[in-house]
Design an enzyme around this catalytic site. Sequence first.
Site, PDB file in Angstrom:
ATOM      1  N   GLY A  11      14.158 -54.110  12.731  1.00  0.00           N
ATOM      2  CA  GLY A  11      14.888 -54.542  11.767  1.00  0.00           C
ATOM      3  C   GLY A  11      14.764 -56.775  11.710  1.00  0.00           C
ATOM      4  O   GLY A  11      13.333 -56.877  12.544  1.00  0.00           O
ATOM      5  N   PHE A  35      16.926 -47.843   8.703  1.00  0.00           N
ATOM      6  CA  PHE A  35      17.869 -48.059   7.243  1.00  0.00           C
ATOM      7  C   PHE A  35      17.631 -50.081   6.172  1.00  0.00           C
ATOM      8  O   PHE A  35      18.254 -49.063   5.717  1.00  0.00           O
ATOM      9  CB  PHE A  35      19.382 -47.483   8.222  1.00  0.00           C
ATOM     10  CG  PHE A  35      19.953 -48.373   7.534  1.00  0.00           C
ATOM     11  CD1 PHE A  35      21.074 -47.677   5.522  1.00  0.00           C
ATOM     12  CD2 PHE A  35      21.826 -48.820   7.303  1.00  0.00           C
ATOM     13  CE1 PHE A  35      21.304 -47.965   5.349  1.00  0.00           C
ATOM     14  CE2 PHE A  35      22.165 -49.413   6.921  1.00  0.00           C
ATOM     15  CZ  PHE A  35      23.018 -49.055   5.317  1.00  0.00           C
ATOM     16  N   GLY A  37      15.665 -52.109   8.436  1.00  0.00           N
ATOM     17  CA  GLY A  37      14.353 -52.157   8.712  1.00  0.00           C
ATOM     18  C   GLY A  37      13.799 -51.798   8.112  1.00  0.00           C
ATOM     19  O   GLY A  37      13.460 -50.349   7.021  1.00  0.00           O
ATOM     20  N   THR A  91      27.108 -45.271  15.084  1.00  0.00           N
ATOM     21  CA  THR A  91      26.105 -46.578  15.472  1.00  0.00           C
ATOM     22  C   THR A  91      26.272 -47.781  16.410  1.00  0.00           C
ATOM     23  O   THR A  91      25.381 -47.366  18.045  1.00  0.00           O
ATOM     24  CB  THR A  91      25.461 -47.037  14.614  1.00  0.00           C
ATOM     25  OG1 THR A  91      24.410 -45.994  13.271  1.00  0.00           O
ATOM     26  CG2 THR A  91      23.586 -47.959  15.254  1.00  0.00           C
ATOM     27  N   TYR A 144      32.276 -52.560  12.196  1.00  0.00           N
ATOM     28  CA  TYR A 144      31.094 -52.934  12.784  1.00  0.00           C
ATOM     29  C   TYR A 144      32.009 -53.825  13.914  1.00  0.00           C
ATOM     30  O   TYR A 144      32.108 -53.647  15.342  1.00  0.00           O
ATOM     31  CB  TYR A 144      30.986 -54.643  11.494  1.00  0.00           C
ATOM     32  CG  TYR A 144      29.625 -55.047  12.339  1.00  0.00           C
ATOM     33  CD1 TYR A 144      28.494 -54.609  12.700  1.00  0.00           C
ATOM     34  CD2 TYR A 144      29.919 -56.599  13.099  1.00  0.00           C
ATOM     35  CE1 TYR A 144      27.938 -55.191  13.399  1.00  0.00           C
ATOM     36  CE2 TYR A 144      29.019 -57.457  12.951  1.00  0.00           C
ATOM     37  CZ  TYR A 144      27.660 -56.191  13.225  1.00  0.00           C
ATOM     38  OH  TYR A 144      26.576 -57.661  13.484  1.00  0.00           O
ATOM     39  N   LYS A 148      31.924 -52.753  17.560  1.00  0.00           N
ATOM     40  CA  LYS A 148      30.967 -53.895  18.815  1.00  0.00           C
ATOM     41  C   LYS A 148      31.656 -54.453  19.832  1.00  0.00           C
ATOM     42  O   LYS A 148      31.633 -54.587  21.394  1.00  0.00           O
ATOM     43  CB  LYS A 148      30.487 -54.906  17.349  1.00  0.00           C
ATOM     44  CG  LYS A 148      29.058 -54.894  16.672  1.00  0.00           C
ATOM     45  CD  LYS A 148      27.515 -55.288  17.458  1.00  0.00           C
ATOM     46  CE  LYS A 148      27.173 -54.872  16.617  1.00  0.00           C
ATOM     47  NZ  LYS A 148      25.432 -54.450  17.579  1.00  0.00           N
TER      48      LYS A 148
HETATM   49  P1  NAD Z   1      18.840 -55.692  11.221  1.00  0.00           P
HETATM   50  O1  NAD Z   1      20.226 -54.868   9.876  1.00  0.00           O
HETATM   51  O2  NAD Z   1      17.851 -56.362  10.203  1.00  0.00           O
HETATM   52  O3  NAD Z   1      18.006 -54.414  12.257  1.00  0.00           O
HETATM   53  C1  NAD Z   1      18.832 -53.747  12.717  1.00  0.00           C
HETATM   54  C2  NAD Z   1      17.846 -52.672  12.950  1.00  0.00           C
HETATM   55  O4  NAD Z   1      18.629 -50.940  13.425  1.00  0.00           O
HETATM   56  C3  NAD Z   1      17.856 -51.848  11.386  1.00  0.00           C
HETATM   57  O5  NAD Z   1      15.895 -52.184  11.931  1.00  0.00           O
HETATM   58  C4  NAD Z   1      18.056 -51.330  11.250  1.00  0.00           C
HETATM   59  O6  NAD Z   1      16.858 -50.352  10.711  1.00  0.00           O
HETATM   60  C5  NAD Z   1      18.380 -50.390  12.662  1.00  0.00           C
HETATM   61  N1  NAD Z   1      19.265 -49.096  12.719  1.00  0.00           N
HETATM   62  C6  NAD Z   1      20.865 -49.226  11.968  1.00  0.00           C
HETATM   63  N2  NAD Z   1      20.736 -48.078  11.728  1.00  0.00           N
HETATM   64  C7  NAD Z   1      20.206 -47.604  13.271  1.00  0.00           C
HETATM   65  C8  NAD Z   1      20.711 -46.270  13.666  1.00  0.00           C
HETATM   66  N3  NAD Z   1      21.384 -45.289  13.580  1.00  0.00           N
HETATM   67  N4  NAD Z   1      19.030 -45.631  14.627  1.00  0.00           N
HETATM   68  C9  NAD Z   1      18.395 -46.261  14.665  1.00  0.00           C
HETATM   69  N5  NAD Z   1      18.102 -47.912  13.984  1.00  0.00           N
HETATM   70  C10 NAD Z   1      19.656 -48.477  13.407  1.00  0.00           C
HETATM   71  O7  NAD Z   1      20.353 -56.737  12.032  1.00  0.00           O
HETATM   72  P2  NAD Z   1      19.456 -58.010  12.901  1.00  0.00           P
HETATM   73  O8  NAD Z   1      20.233 -59.125  11.992  1.00  0.00           O
HETATM   74  O9  NAD Z   1      17.888 -57.953  13.095  1.00  0.00           O
HETATM   75  O10 NAD Z   1      20.300 -57.603  13.603  1.00  0.00           O
HETATM   76  C11 NAD Z   1      20.159 -56.551  15.095  1.00  0.00           C
HETATM   77  C12 NAD Z   1      20.990 -57.008  16.057  1.00  0.00           C
HETATM   78  O11 NAD Z   1      22.152 -57.613  17.037  1.00  0.00           O
HETATM   79  C13 NAD Z   1      22.684 -56.105  16.043  1.00  0.00           C
HETATM   80  O12 NAD Z   1      23.093 -55.068  16.829  1.00  0.00           O
HETATM   81  C14 NAD Z   1      23.564 -57.087  14.958  1.00  0.00           C
HETATM   82  O13 NAD Z   1      24.532 -56.580  14.873  1.00  0.00           O
HETATM   83  C15 NAD Z   1      23.106 -57.802  15.677  1.00  0.00           C
HETATM   84  N6  NAD Z   1      23.770 -59.423  15.175  1.00  0.00           N
HETATM   85  C16 NAD Z   1      22.395 -60.161  14.710  1.00  0.00           C
HETATM   86  C17 NAD Z   1      23.432 -61.386  14.233  1.00  0.00           C
HETATM   87  C18 NAD Z   1      22.830 -61.438  12.906  1.00  0.00           C
HETATM   88  O14 NAD Z   1      23.546 -63.136  12.748  1.00  0.00           O
HETATM   89  N7  NAD Z   1      21.296 -61.380  12.097  1.00  0.00           N
HETATM   90  C19 NAD Z   1      24.802 -61.917  14.314  1.00  0.00           C
HETATM   91  C20 NAD Z   1      25.379 -60.725  15.112  1.00  0.00           C
HETATM   92  C21 NAD Z   1      24.522 -59.406  16.164  1.00  0.00           C
END
Ligand code: NAD
Length: 312
Positions: A11, A35, A37, A91, A144, A148
Amino acid sequence: MKRILVSGGAGFIGSHLCTRLVNEGNRVICIDNLFTGSKENVEQLMGNPLFELIEHDVINPFWTDVDEIYNLACPASPIHYQYDAIKTAKTAVFGTYHMLGLAKRNKARILQASTSEVYGDPISHPQQEKDWGNVNPVGLRSCYDEGKRCAEALCMDYYRQHKVQIKIIRIFNTYGPNMLPNDGRVISNFVVQALQNKDITIYGDGQQTRSFQYIDDLIEGMVRMMATEDDFTGPINLGNPGEFSMLELANMVLELTGSKSKIIFQPLPHDDPRQRKPDITLAKSKLDWEPIVHLEDGLVKVIEYFRGVLSK
Ligand code: NAD
Ligand code: UDP
């Protein structure tokens, strides 16, 4: 050389983290169900003997030998996490449960990517780690937010009951290259709209605020958190305390892109928090960390990135 597992490693955040860990000479196992990523996000690591991408869904258990785990798997943008809300909750909760089980069996450290969403529509401002949050448990964002929150609770129980070395970070809005152009988050939306001279969609009156952190700052904070002493569990806020309204952000994007787009106002989504800004006192003292990339500088980089994506 450490063996490090990154769930959700293909991701946005995960791809930057995998690159950093491989560049430091670690063996990285990235598990992802692709999904939100993609293989393209980790293209530059493919073929590197230190890197392995395994398609796996974390709602099912996964076993391997590891020293450290970064648990990032979970869709993060509202349109993607609401697309299949039940799957998102599974998830967040089962995924974390399985990664904690893996950490327990390996006596490995685990860093949990939690979120500023645990504060909900915050009552106190800026948000401190001691705040319990003001979250709607039955709304559209609950899959979500509550997923979390439950994941944080599970981490703490694995720490108390099984002495698993857990590290909880609460990530505030983060942006940078490898975000999906259509993932619905505000920076990707505004930048892509501006580059295409389409209307900039502000939800509500645009007075709601967020604090935006550039990806490089977050990755530095994550790696430092993983390296803290055994009994330091967090939660710890990782975010940039600069606070901007969505109207200010829209105007900044318009100016930096030189776009002809118009600003239009659309309905505010359900339970959209009014304000958000991290108190990073704890991160400063525990990690000797604070963000160094200003919003304008980060926006310039991300505009460049999306220009490249849109020209393909
Ligand atoms: P993203 O959607 O780009 O990445 C999430 C990744 O998890 C993706 O590659 C997706 O394919 C994979 N994924 C989803 N469901 C899955 C499953 N059931 N099994 C295996 N893989 C799965 O989002 P991101 O921004 O890179 O976020 C990464 C993490 O950081 C997340 O847990 C998110 O909650 C947390 N987060 C992100 C932000 C932000 O601003 N980007 C803020 C707070 C928290
Ligand atoms: N937002 C907006 N226009 C958009 C996308 C989002 O005004 O095209 C607003 C959204 O309502 C919220 C803020 O920008 O107030 C941040 O939204 P995002 O989805 O990026 O993150 P989150 O709400 O999860 O903090």
